[in-house]
Every structure is written in structure tokens, then in C-alpha cells.
Design an enzyme around this catalytic site. Structure first.
Site, short mmCIF file in Angstrom:
data_model
loop_
_atom_site.label_atom_id
_atom_site.label_comp_id
_atom_site.label_asym_id
_atom_site.label_seq_id
_atom_site.Cartn_x
_atom_site.Cartn_y
_atom_site.Cartn_z
N GLU A 3 0.73 -1.65 0.02
CA GLU A 3 -0.43 -0.01 0.08
C GLU A 3 1.32 1.19 0.23
O GLU A 3 0.67 1.89 1.07
CB GLU A 3 -1.30 -0.19 1.08
CG GLU A 3 -1.83 -0.84 0.82
CD GLU A 3 -2.87 -1.05 2.85
OE1 GLU A 3 -2.64 -0.05 2.85
OE2 GLU A 3 -3.99 -1.83 2.34
N GLU A 18 -5.46 -8.29 0.66
CA GLU A 18 -5.64 -7.97 2.13
C GLU A 18 -7.77 -8.26 1.80
O GLU A 18 -7.79 -7.00 1.06
CB GLU A 18 -4.66 -6.76 2.81
CG GLU A 18 -3.97 -7.04 3.76
CD GLU A 18 -3.46 -5.87 4.09
OE1 GLU A 18 -4.61 -4.50 4.68
OE2 GLU A 18 -2.31 -5.52 3.52
C1 FCB Z 1 -4.12 -2.03 5.84
C2 FCB Z 1 -3.04 -1.69 6.28
C3 FCB Z 1 -2.93 -3.20 7.20
C4 FCB Z 1 -3.95 -2.56 7.86
C5 FCB Z 1 -4.76 -3.02 7.62
C6 FCB Z 1 -6.51 -3.38 8.34
O1 FCB Z 1 -4.03 -0.24 4.69
O2 FCB Z 1 -2.13 -2.90 4.89
O3 FCB Z 1 -1.44 -3.17 7.72
O4 FCB Z 1 -3.13 -1.93 8.58
O5 FCB Z 1 -5.24 -1.81 6.93
#
Ligand code: FCB
Length: 464
Positions: A170, A366
């Protein structure tokens, strides 16, 4: 009757995984020769983190990794996405390698492999060695080359066992929260000046992809945060504001990698350095592209006196050409993030349409939700039906995107364990496994048992 949907069928080679990141779980910040990172420094700034919490102990994964891998094995996942702490490998961010740091990840990777879990490794999940920050951090072009140097060290050591590689997590969030708005480490509030830090991260990504290939590592991608941007109304001013926002948060980060260019001349005009040469490096062909998805954004034209509090984790500075506004009538997680599973289907199809044949296969690197789960009840249960519904609905959205022709190869749940949620500290619980922060005891939640059953049923149909 369960209030959640049945998980659809996915191809046999679709990977189910869980994800976590070094600073959020490891703790042991002063052990094993680890150097300081920008998150150690940021956590020490009064008021920076909710309740003054820090990642010093986190969930003590550094010492308890064997237990944690056992939990993953029993869950039945195919892959675990972990991040390596750069400060454990090179305490000063460059030069000398700390053998104890490499040994830790070597043992972790071995442990995963013997549990039948394929390691997916992120090199940079926001925890820059402080020594590099002291030299300008991501505003200094040199940092891109240091990332590649460190990546090669890790690649050489673990490359024979790692299934997937991603140099960056990210870059958009690290840029906006860490460099534009000052609410994450390194705590800089540079506004649009933060774009230079984005560019150098992207350059570091390209150089690291080259470095990984040079040491014989393959299956390389990125974990990039993306989400659809919805204009607040049909009004032209809202559409324009949404379009600007979309360009900044989505296409500034995906276009250079997938198309070798920035999405708008106005953006690249803000950058210094040999941008065209850098873009050629940034656009290394990837084996896959990872999307982290949490929530769509709703954007309106800026309105005089209108605050943005409660939508982002922070107020935007005045003078921005857009204003995030809440979704109306949409349920939220306990973190206040709108729950919109269809946004995942939508962003996947947007990627398909925007990038066409330039888009490699996609992983959802994620997906997850924070609920303020209660402590285990007297029977040891943590009832988190809303998390089950969340993942079931998001898996349905992935399946719909696949049916619409998007090539998605896997889904990683954020996260295996409750952990240190950056500036929000420990209150936001994303885990499938509850952690009691006083005793560090792990208790699988109902969502863990649900996913285990889903994966067990899947294996059964596979052997038939
Ligand atoms: C994302 C991050 C991760 C975590 C989630 C909830 O933005 O990559 O580390 O904090 O959010």
C-alpha cells in the site's frame, strides 16, 4: 439460521490465505539485533497513537511464531502473507546484514513450509529503518536503491521456499497517511509534496522486482490498496472532485506499474528526477497484481465549512479539491468503515476495463474488518458473526467478478490475529483469532472456525 451467505465455489488452485505485518505483530523491538524503525519513533511521539499504545510487544509473534503457525495450519490455509522487518535485516537500513534477523525469517519460513503453508513475503510494510529516514526517507531517491539492496538479501536467503513476493504494501496509504497528512510514521504533513515519496516507493518497487529476478526469485507482485470512488451526486462538481480523488488514490499508484505512466500530467509535473527513466523501471512486468480492499470512498466537491472528520481517520487540510463524505444508510464496521462488498466486485471490474491485457492475474492481498469483539465467554467462545458475514459477502463479490471475466487467483484475510492497528492501536480487532493483550493468549473466534470448515469442505470436494 446463520445470517451469512454460503461461500461460492472457487477453482482448485484458488489460494486462501491470511495476512499480517511485522510491526503489527512481532514485538521484540529491541531483540535479535533489530535496529529502530520509523514506527518505533512515531509511537514515542505523544498523542500520535491512540491511548499511547506501541508495537513494542504487539502480540509477541517473534517469540510465539510456532504457536501462530500451528493456528494457521489448523485453519487449513494455503498461504501466509507476512512482512519482513527491514530493521531486523539491516539495522541501519543499508550495508551490514544482521544474521540473527535473517535467521528469524528463515525459521519462520521453514515452520510454514513444514506446516504445508506457502509463504508470501512483503518486503516493505511501512516500517522504514530510522537511519534511512534520518537521510530523508522516501523523499530521498537513494532509499529506492536501498530497498532493492535489502530485497536482494532477503530474496537470496528465502527464495528457495517463498511462493509469492511483493516489495511494497500500500504505497498509497504510506504516502497519504505517513507523508501528506502526518497521522502515520514518519509523521510528515506535506500535502501534495508527498507525491515525491510515492514516486520513490514505486521506483523502489521496480528496482526490487529487478533485484528479485536477478537472484532467481519469481512470482512477484504488489499489495496495493484500491477501491471505487463514488461521486456524492450527479452534479458536475462532485464528479470532477471524485475523478481527481480517484486519480490520486488509485491511478497514481496502479498506472505507473501497469502502464508505465502517470495518469495525469498535472501529477507528474509535481515530481522531480528522471521521471521517464524511472517509469521504465517501475513498469517491470509482474506475475500478479495484489489488491487490498476495505471500503469505497464517496467524494463531493469541497463545501465551505464542511469537515471530513469521521470519514478518513483524519481531517483533510483546507484547500483540497475534494471532500470525502459518509455513505448514507450503509452499515459500518466498528472502525467506522462502510461495509460494501460490491465495491470489491466493482474495483475488480474497473481494473479489468482500465488495464485490459496489461493486467496480470489478481490476488486479493487483504480483505477484512474490525469489530470490537468481546473477550472469550465462559465457554471460550468469541462470537463474531459480523466478521463471518463480511468475509462470506466479500467472497461472493470476488466470485461475481470472476464470473464477469476477472482473473482472480486468491483471497487473503486481514488478519490471522488481532494486532496493532497503527495509529488506532489495539482497539480495532481484525483477527480471526482473538488476542488477550494482558496475557497474549490466543483464542480462535467463531470466524476462524467458520473459515476452517469452509476450507475443510473445499478440500473434501477436491479429493473426490
Ligand atoms: C491496511 C494495512 C494493514 C492493516 C489493514 C487494516 O491498510 O495494509 O497493515 O492495517 O489496513
Amino acid at each position: 439460521m446463520a445470517a451469512y451467505r454460503t461461500v461460492p465455489e472457487f477453482p482448485d488452485d484458488f489460494a486462501f490465505g491470511v495476512a499480517a505485518a511485522a510491526y503489527q505483530i512481532e514485538g521484540a523491538v529491541a531483540e535479535g539485533g533489530r535496529g529502530r524503525s520509523i514506527w518505533d519513533e512515531f509511537c514515542a511521539v505523544p498523542g500520535a497513537i491512540a491511548r499511547g499504545e506501541t508495537g513494542e510487544i504487539a502480540v509477541d509473534h517473534y517469540h510465539r511464531y510456532r504457536d501462530d503457525v500451528r493456528l494457521m495450519r489448523d485453519l487449513g490455509i494455503d498461504s501466509y502473507r507476512l512482512s519482513v522487518s527491514w530493521s531486523r535485516i539491516q539495522p541501519d537500513g543499508s550495508g551490514a546484514v544482521n544474521a540473527a534477523g535473517l535467521d528469524f525469517y528463515d525459521r519462520l519460513v521453514d515452520e510454514l513450509c513444514s506446516a504445508g503453508i506457502s509463504p508470501a513475503v512483503t518486503l516493505f510494510h511501512w516500517d522504514l529503518p530510522q537511519a534511512l529516514q534520518d537521510g530523508g526517507g522516501w523523499l530521498n531517491r537513494e532509499t529506492s536503491f536501498r530497498l532493492a539492496e535489502y530485497t536482494a538479501i532477503v530474496g537470496e536467503r528465502l527464495g528457495d521456499r517463498v511462493g509469492m513476493w511483493m516489495p511494497l504494501n500500500e504505497p498509497v496509504v504510506h504516502t497519504l497517511y505517513g507523508h501528506a497528512l502526518g497521522v502515520h510514521a514518519p509523521g510528515l504533513s506535506l500535502g501534495f509534496g508527498a507525491l515525491q515519496a510515492a514516486h520513490h516507493q514505486l521506483l523502489g518497487h521496480g528496482l526490487s522486482v529487478q533485484a528479485l529476478r536477478a537472484v532467481g526469485c519469481g512470482n512477484i507482485g504488489i499489495a496495493s490498496n484500491h477501491a471505487p470512488v463514488h461521486p456524492a451526486s450527479d452534479a458536475e462538481a462532485d464528479s470532477l472532485a471524485a475523478d481527481i480523488y480517484d486519480h490520486i488514490v488509485n491511478w497514481t499508484f496502479a498506472d505507473p506499474i501497469l502502464l508505465g505512466k502517470y495518469p495525469a500530467a498535472e501529477l507528474s509535473a509535481l515530481l522531480t528526477g528522471p521521471i521517464d527513466d524511472d517509469l521504465a523501471v517501475i513498469a517491470q512486468p509482474l506475475d500478479w497484481f495484489g489488491i487490498n480492499y476495505y471500503e469505497p470512498t464517496r467524494i463531493s466537491a469541497p463545501q465551505a465549512g464542511e469537515g471530513t472528520a469521521g470519514v478518513l481517520e483524519v481531517d483533510l487540510p483546507p484547500g483540497m479539491p475534494f471532500a470525502p463524505v459518509p455513505f448514507e444508510g450503509v452499515e459500518t464496521t466498528d472502525f467506522g468503515w462502510p461495509i460494501v462488498p460490491d465495491g470489491l466486485r466493482e474495483i475488480l471490474t474497473i481494473f479489468r476495463d482500465r488495464f485490459g491485457s496489461a493486467l496480470p492475474p489478481i490476488y486479493i492481498t487483504e480483505s477484512g474488518c474490525s469489530f470490537h469483539d468481546p473477550d472469550p465467554d465462559s465457554g471460550g467462545r468469541v462470537r463474531d458473526e459480523r466478521r463471518i458475514a463480511y468475509h462470506a459477502d466479500h467472497l461472493v463479490a470476488v466470485r461475481e467478478a470472476m464470473d464477469a471475466g476477472v482473473d482472480v487467483r486468491g483471497y487473503f484475510v486481514w488478519s490471522i490475529l488481532d494486532n496493532f492497528e497503527w495509529a488506532a492501536g489495539y482497539r480495532e480487532r481484525f483477527g480471526l483469532v482473538h488476542v488477550d493483550y494482558r496475557t497474549l493468549k490466543r483464542t480462535p473466534k467463531d470466524s476462524y472456525h467458520w473459515l476452517r470448515n469452509v476450507l475443510a469442505a473445499r478440500r473434501e470436494t477436491q479429493v473426490r
